[in-house]
Design an enzyme around this catalytic site. Structure first.
Site: not given
Ligand code: NAD
Length: 516
Positions: A288, A322
């Site tokens: 997501e 998001c």
């Molecule tokens: P992010 O992608 O930076 O991080 C998300 C998670 O992934 C964190 O736990 C992070 O530590 C982990 N992560 C980072 N690099 C990784 C890797 N290489 N391998 C595995 N895990 C890794 O996102 P964020 O800044 O935490 O959240 C914001 C983003 O989330 C925005 O793009 C937002 O739109 C999205 N979001 C989407 C929804 C939805 O339902 N579509 C809901 C909430 C947030």
């Protein structure tokens, strides 16, 4: 098992003095606990780590909320092995009612300490009272909803009868699920993905977001107290960049439930597709991802109402949703009038430390702060007109609510997710043009239309290509069970969290035929 029908957890009414006093008390209590440490939880045991993650208050970055252990690669590896072992030997055989009961019990415990959970997010993620309260309510809803869903999906399912045989279909768990949530709904999304995997009979390795480990640690404590076996839920904080690949690539990982950015999600999805040595299955993923969500306003709309709904969607939790309204698409006839109204309404927003319950707090961390300010500079260079804001505010990671007008549909700030308090206002020639602009990004998460014309509302239902469409209201604030949530295109796999299809994604169906 008899349970009351599902009902959404009500939001707290902070105009009531007693509720305000209760929240103040919770803030004091949470503050009193600052500095506490949580170790990793692997194989049912608390485990020390060489390094730890320090969680800070974004509105007061010198304040440490608490610390959690930081898993090494070897510990992440061990976490998946042990979670898989417990899945194979024990958890998958535990009766579904027993699993659902733990969720009900945990939801009950969360209600009892609702304000403390919310107050934790007021400090750790800079959520004002209303936003934090809604996050906690959503988390409770996920537990209540998925608990009941498991009761529906547990046991033999309906199939057509066949003479001389007994035929049944059962939903079974699939294995160990690595849960990787974002920091922005640090309780709701983290808890939702975690309990969906657990209640369906899978074991979980949870790697919380580095900006939100304390609320996750508190949630795990609640689950354990409610009777979740410690071996079923692994608490494995770590840097995504350092342990992410280890968790995703592990041959015993059966599924990855991820919510976060497009960039990280696509990386995980690609890696998960590779079959590694010793792996017996095709990994599943739930992805997501981000959004570039638009709200269209036409010439028939009540402009005061439209401005109010746009501002709520754009700046709630500093635009770090998001689903945030990051594009306001306005038809030419009412464009100037609406821009003025949106600017006026936005000027009234108060920014402060969220413990004082302002409209807006700080953005999550220094990196996000820098990134948002860079987008603002880029927007200026692209010739977008800065109507309001655009600057950082001293004291914490604060950014003024910012409005650019005259944005072209193809400009960077109309195409890329900024994830901060920046609204791009785009002029459309007419409604046809607005539809085209609305669908003109690679995302497809949320969006909406404010109009009085029935034919246009119907057209939006048909043609606005998003997973969550909102008509004549703000485009944020999906409710569990009421508006199942998930996006199209690069916004993700449309898993519809909080919907009746969600738990099926964590299970596989076994058909059993016995001839008499
Ligand atoms: P992010 O992608 O930076 O991080 C998300 C998670 O992934 C964190 O736990 C992070 O530590 C982990 N992560 C980072 N690099 C990784 C890797 N290489 N391998 C595995 N895990 C890794 O996102 P964020 O800044 O935490 O959240 C914001 C983003 O989330 C925005 O793009 C937002 O739109 C999205 N979001 C989407 C929804 C939805 O339902 N579509 C809901 C909430 C947030």
């Amino acid at each position: 098992m008899s349970v009351l029908p599902y009902k959404n957890e009500p939001f707290t009414d902070f105009s009531v003095e007693a509720n305000r006093a209760a929240y103040e008390d919770a803030l004091k209590k949470v503050k009193g606990d600052f500095g506490k440490h949580w170790d990793l939880l692997i194989g049912g045991k608390r485990v020390k780590s060489k390094q730890s993650i320090k969680s800070i208050d974004p509105a007061s970055p010198d304040t440490v909320i608490g610390t959690v252990g930081k898993a090494s690669k070897a510990q992440a590896e061990d976490a998946v092995n042990k979670a898989h072992d417990y899945y194979m030997k024990t958890w998958r055989f535990v009766n579904y009612e027993e699993r659902a009961r733990i969720l009900m019990k945990a939801a009950h415990a969360m209600k009892a300490q609702k304000h403390e959970l919310s107050a934790t997010m007021t400090y750790e993620e800079s959520k004002n009272w209303r936003e934090a309260d809604a996050d906690t309510a959503e988390a409770i809803d996920f537990l209540e909803f998925y608990g009941r869903e498991m009761l529906r999906l547990g046991g033999a399912q309906n199939v057509e009868p066949w003479p001389g045989e007994e035929n049944n279909l059962y939903y079974e768990p699939i294995g160990t699920v690595v849960v990787i949530p974002p920091w922005n709904f640090p309780l709701a999304i983290m808890a939702g993905m975690t309990v969906a995997a657990l209640v369906t009979g899978n074991t979980v390795v949870l790697k919380p977001a580095s900006g939100a480990p304390i609320i996750a640690a508190k949630f795990i404590d609640i689950l354990l107290e409610a009777g979740m076996p410690a071996e079923a839920i692994t608490f494995c904080p770590g840097s995504g960049g350092e342990v992410g690949d280890t968790l995703v690539d592990h041959p015993k990982t059966r599924m990855i439930a991820f919510t976060g950015s497009r960039e990280v999600g696509l990386r995980i999805h690609e890696r998960a597709a590779k079959v590694n040595e010793g792996q017996l299955w095709i990994k599943r993923t739930i992805m997501e991802l981000g959004g570039k969500d638009g709200l269209v306003v036409d010439e028939t709309a009540d402009l005061d109402y439209a401005a109010e709904q746009a501002v709520l969607g754009a700046y709630g939790f500093q635009g770090q949703k998001c689903s945030a309204c990051s594009r306001l698409i306005v038809v030419d006839k009412v464009y100037d009038k609406l821009v003025k109204k949106v600017v006026e309404k936005t000027k009234q927003l108060k920014i402060a430390h969220p413990e004082n319950n302002p409209d807006m707090g700080a953005v999550i961390d220094a990196a996000a702060h820098g990134n948002i300010l860079e987008y603002i500079e880029k927007a200026k260079k692209d010739g977008n007109k800065l109507e309001l804001g655009g600057k950082a505010i001293e004291g914490g990671f604060f950014v003024e609510p910012t409005i650019f007008s005259g944005v072209k549909p193809t400009d960077t700030i109309a195409q890329e997710e900024i994830f901060g308090p920046v609204l791009a206002i785009i002029k459309a020639k007419d409604f046809d043009n607005a539809v085209e602009i609305f669908n003109g990004t690679e995302f497809g998460l949320t969006g909406g239309l404010i109009s009085k014309r029935r034919d246009r509302l119907e057209r939006a239902r048909r043609e606005f290509h998003v997973g969550n469409l909102y008509l004549n209201r703000k485009i944020t604030g999906a409710l569990v069970g009421v508006q199942p949530f998930g996006g199209f295109n690069m916004s993700g796999t449309d898993s519809k969290a909080g919907g009746k299809d969600y738990l099926l994604l964590f299970m596989q169906a076994k058909s059993v035929a016995e001839r008499w």
